[in-house]
Scaffold this motif. Structure first.
Motif, PDB file in Angstrom:
ATOM      1  N   LEU A  66       1.294   3.492  -0.684  1.00  0.00           N
ATOM      2  CA  LEU A  66       0.211   3.708   0.277  1.00  0.00           C
ATOM      3  C   LEU A  66      -1.149   3.510  -0.387  1.00  0.00           C
ATOM      4  CD1 LEU A  66       1.412   6.826   2.314  1.00  0.00           C
ATOM      5  CD2 LEU A  66       0.951   4.547   3.231  1.00  0.00           C
ATOM      6  N   HIS A  67      -1.297   4.055  -1.588  1.00  0.00           N
ATOM      7  CA  HIS A  67      -2.564   3.921  -2.300  1.00  0.00           C
ATOM      8  C   HIS A  67      -2.838   2.456  -2.631  1.00  0.00           C
ATOM      9  CE1 HIS A  67      -5.901   5.256  -4.841  1.00  0.00           C
ATOM     10  NE2 HIS A  67      -5.503   4.335  -5.699  1.00  0.00           N
ATOM     11  N   GLN A  68      -1.822   1.771  -3.122  1.00  0.00           N
ATOM     12  CA  GLN A  68      -2.011   0.372  -3.506  1.00  0.00           C
ATOM     13  C   GLN A  68      -2.357  -0.506  -2.306  1.00  0.00           C
ATOM     14  OE1 GLN A  68       1.752  -0.271  -5.475  1.00  0.00           O
ATOM     15  NE2 GLN A  68       0.892   0.156  -7.505  1.00  0.00           N
ATOM     16  N   LYS A  69      -1.817  -0.158  -1.147  1.00  0.00           N
ATOM     17  CA  LYS A  69      -2.062  -0.956   0.056  1.00  0.00           C
ATOM     18  C   LYS A  69      -3.395  -0.620   0.718  1.00  0.00           C
ATOM     19  CE  LYS A  69      -0.022  -2.208   4.538  1.00  0.00           C
ATOM     20  NZ  LYS A  69       1.144  -2.068   5.450  1.00  0.00           N
ATOM     21  N   TYR A  70      -3.736   0.681   0.759  1.00  0.00           N
ATOM     22  CA  TYR A  70      -4.874   1.095   1.578  1.00  0.00           C
ATOM     23  C   TYR A  70      -6.130   1.480   0.794  1.00  0.00           C
ATOM     24  CZ  TYR A  70      -1.753   0.852   5.547  1.00  0.00           C
ATOM     25  OH  TYR A  70      -0.881   0.392   6.519  1.00  0.00           O
ATOM     26  N   LYS A  96      15.725   3.373   5.176  1.00  0.00           N
ATOM     27  CA  LYS A  96      16.113   3.658   6.551  1.00  0.00           C
ATOM     28  C   LYS A  96      14.960   4.182   7.402  1.00  0.00           C
ATOM     29  CE  LYS A  96      20.964   4.542   5.400  1.00  0.00           C
ATOM     30  NZ  LYS A  96      22.084   5.516   5.423  1.00  0.00           N
ATOM     31  N   VAL A  97      13.742   4.068   6.883  1.00  0.00           N
ATOM     32  CA  VAL A  97      12.574   4.508   7.645  1.00  0.00           C
ATOM     33  C   VAL A  97      12.389   3.603   8.864  1.00  0.00           C
ATOM     34  CG1 VAL A  97      10.059   4.666   7.616  1.00  0.00           C
ATOM     35  CG2 VAL A  97      11.390   5.514   5.669  1.00  0.00           C
ATOM     36  N   GLN A  98      12.206   4.227  10.030  1.00  0.00           N
ATOM     37  CA  GLN A  98      11.961   3.484  11.254  1.00  0.00           C
ATOM     38  C   GLN A  98      10.524   3.662  11.745  1.00  0.00           C
ATOM     39  OE1 GLN A  98      14.912   4.303  14.233  1.00  0.00           O
ATOM     40  NE2 GLN A  98      16.629   3.858  12.878  1.00  0.00           N
ATOM     41  N   LYS A  99       9.938   4.828  11.468  1.00  0.00           N
ATOM     42  CA  LYS A  99       8.574   5.095  11.913  1.00  0.00           C
ATOM     43  C   LYS A  99       7.711   5.467  10.706  1.00  0.00           C
ATOM     44  CE  LYS A  99       9.920   6.688  16.523  1.00  0.00           C
ATOM     45  NZ  LYS A  99       9.849   7.808  17.500  1.00  0.00           N
ATOM     46  N   ARG A 100       6.720   4.642  10.421  1.00  0.00           N
ATOM     47  CA  ARG A 100       5.811   4.867   9.300  1.00  0.00           C
ATOM     48  C   ARG A 100       4.514   5.450   9.863  1.00  0.00           C
ATOM     49  NH1 ARG A 100       8.289   2.144   5.144  1.00  0.00           N
ATOM     50  NH2 ARG A 100       9.810   0.587   5.832  1.00  0.00           N
ATOM     51  N   TYR A 101       4.503   6.771  10.011  1.00  0.00           N
ATOM     52  CA  TYR A 101       3.417   7.431  10.725  1.00  0.00           C
ATOM     53  C   TYR A 101       2.046   7.168  10.113  1.00  0.00           C
ATOM     54  CZ  TYR A 101       7.432  10.104  12.493  1.00  0.00           C
ATOM     55  OH  TYR A 101       8.639  10.485  13.037  1.00  0.00           O
ATOM     56  N   ALA A 118      -0.970   4.850  11.671  1.00  0.00           N
ATOM     57  CA  ALA A 118      -2.280   5.454  11.946  1.00  0.00           C
ATOM     58  C   ALA A 118      -3.392   4.669  11.257  1.00  0.00           C
ATOM     59  CB  ALA A 118      -2.293   6.909  11.482  1.00  0.00           C
ATOM     60  N   LEU A 119      -3.192   4.320  10.000  1.00  0.00           N
ATOM     61  CA  LEU A 119      -4.213   3.587   9.250  1.00  0.00           C
ATOM     62  C   LEU A 119      -4.442   2.187   9.811  1.00  0.00           C
ATOM     63  CD1 LEU A 119      -3.246   4.728   5.661  1.00  0.00           C
ATOM     64  CD2 LEU A 119      -5.465   5.097   6.754  1.00  0.00           C
ATOM     65  N   ASP A 120      -3.369   1.517  10.169  1.00  0.00           N
ATOM     66  CA  ASP A 120      -3.512   0.164  10.717  1.00  0.00           C
ATOM     67  C   ASP A 120      -4.318   0.184  12.011  1.00  0.00           C
ATOM     68  OD1 ASP A 120      -2.095  -0.881   8.606  1.00  0.00           O
ATOM     69  OD2 ASP A 120      -0.193  -1.016   9.690  1.00  0.00           O
ATOM     70  N   HIS A 121      -4.119   1.217  12.819  1.00  0.00           N
ATOM     71  CA  HIS A 121      -4.891   1.335  14.051  1.00  0.00           C
ATOM     72  C   HIS A 121      -6.360   1.659  13.742  1.00  0.00           C
ATOM     73  CE1 HIS A 121      -1.084   1.182  16.172  1.00  0.00           C
ATOM     74  NE2 HIS A 121      -1.731   1.210  17.330  1.00  0.00           N
ATOM     75  N   LEU A 122      -6.589   2.586  12.830  1.00  0.00           N
ATOM     76  CA  LEU A 122      -7.962   2.956  12.491  1.00  0.00           C
ATOM     77  C   LEU A 122      -8.740   1.775  11.927  1.00  0.00           C
ATOM     78  CD1 LEU A 122      -7.300   6.450  10.883  1.00  0.00           C
ATOM     79  CD2 LEU A 122      -8.599   6.027  12.978  1.00  0.00           C
ATOM     80  N   LEU A 123      -8.086   0.979  11.107  1.00  0.00           N
ATOM     81  CA  LEU A 123      -8.756  -0.150  10.470  1.00  0.00           C
ATOM     82  C   LEU A 123      -9.097  -1.266  11.454  1.00  0.00           C
ATOM     83  CD1 LEU A 123      -6.710  -0.246   7.149  1.00  0.00           C
ATOM     84  CD2 LEU A 123      -9.180   0.154   7.338  1.00  0.00           C
ATOM     85  N   THR A 124      -8.433  -1.261  12.608  1.00  0.00           N
ATOM     86  CA  THR A 124      -8.738  -2.268  13.625  1.00  0.00           C
ATOM     87  C   THR A 124      -9.508  -1.660  14.800  1.00  0.00           C
ATOM     88  OG1 THR A 124      -6.529  -1.916  14.602  1.00  0.00           O
ATOM     89  CG2 THR A 124      -6.778  -3.727  13.037  1.00  0.00           C
ATOM     90  N   GLY A 125      -9.978  -0.429  14.614  1.00  0.00           N
ATOM     91  CA  GLY A 125     -10.798   0.203  15.636  1.00  0.00           C
ATOM     92  C   GLY A 125     -10.040   0.709  16.842  1.00  0.00           C
ATOM     93  N   LYS A 126      -8.735   0.897  16.685  1.00  0.00           N
ATOM     94  CA  LYS A 126      -7.907   1.367  17.796  1.00  0.00           C
ATOM     95  C   LYS A 126      -7.586   2.853  17.622  1.00  0.00           C
ATOM     96  CE  LYS A 126      -5.651  -3.149  18.224  1.00  0.00           C
ATOM     97  NZ  LYS A 126      -4.351  -3.866  18.102  1.00  0.00           N
ATOM     98  N   PRO A 127      -7.326   3.585  18.705  1.00  0.00           N
ATOM     99  CA  PRO A 127      -6.949   4.988  18.588  1.00  0.00           C
ATOM    100  C   PRO A 127      -5.569   5.139  17.955  1.00  0.00           C
ATOM    101  CG  PRO A 127      -6.772   4.261  20.868  1.00  0.00           C
ATOM    102  CD  PRO A 127      -7.444   3.157  20.119  1.00  0.00           C
TER     103      PRO A 127
END
Length: 208
Positions: free
Chosen positions: A81-85, A171-176, A180-189
């Protein structure tokens, strides 16, 4: 008994554990609240505050520790997460709130060793008084608080778990947090602002 099942059994037992030493933090931040700054000691000996990191758009504040099996399972994912964001403005801020008299393996010296052994690319801070964990309302390790800069304020945008599978990252299906970060970075809720944090209970100091 095969090892994976044994390990999952241990995790299940830890989740159900509850003693007087493991009381729940009262109050704490809710999504939409403004988070106040803090100053805590990093494993390199320097004091770190959020205010000093003026270039950051926000922070992935993570209450974690050395000793909890859940925290250990998520260490590599926190690094990812740190390396990506972090390059996008959202670094990980890892905080260890456990009382060392209850959990000696979470001492500052052991934090330094763990950070070195795992080559953490993020800061790893010692919440020795547990005041920051109490202020946030953290109860588990790991427990995520995603903060977003809004002018001079830091708003809480998400609280909870990193993803939906602590035991097996494959086996992760939802990366909460990522969602959240991807939405914030594109100005979405943020589509899901809170989930249940899964992990070991924070080891609170017994003040009685």
């Amino acid at each position: 008994m095969r090892k994976p099942y044994y390990f999952l059994l241990i995790l299940s037992v830890l989740t159900l554990l509850g003693t007087s030493a493991y009381r729940t933090a009262e109050g704490g931040y809710q999504v939409g609240d403004t988070a106040t700054d803090f100053k805590l000691k990093n494993v390199n000996g320097q004091m770190v505050s959020l205010r000093d990191q003026k270039e950051a758009k926000g922070f992935i504040v993570t209450f974690t520790c050395n000793t909890c099996p859940y925290s250990k399972l998520y260490e590599d994912r926190l690094v990812q997460l740190h390396q990506k964001y972090a390059p996008k403005g959202y670094p990980v801020i890892a905080i260890n709130p456990n009382d060392v008299t209850i959990s000696p393996g979470d001492s500052y010296a052991q934090m330094q060793k763990r950070a070195k052994d795992k080559n953490f690319p993020f800061v790893y801070l010692h919440d020795e008084t547990q005041e920051v964990a109490k202020r946030y309302g953290a109860t588990r390790t790991p427990h995520i608080y995603l903060l977003t800069r809004n002018g001079q304020d830091l708003k809480v945008s998400y609280i909870g778990a990193i993803d939906d599978n602590s035991g097996d990252p494959e086996k992760v299906q939802k990366r909460y947090v990522e969602t959240a970060l991807d939405h914030l970075l594109t100005g979405k809720p943020v589509p899901q602002t809170s989930t249940k944090a899964i992990g070991c209970t924070i080891k609170w100091r017994n003040n009685s």
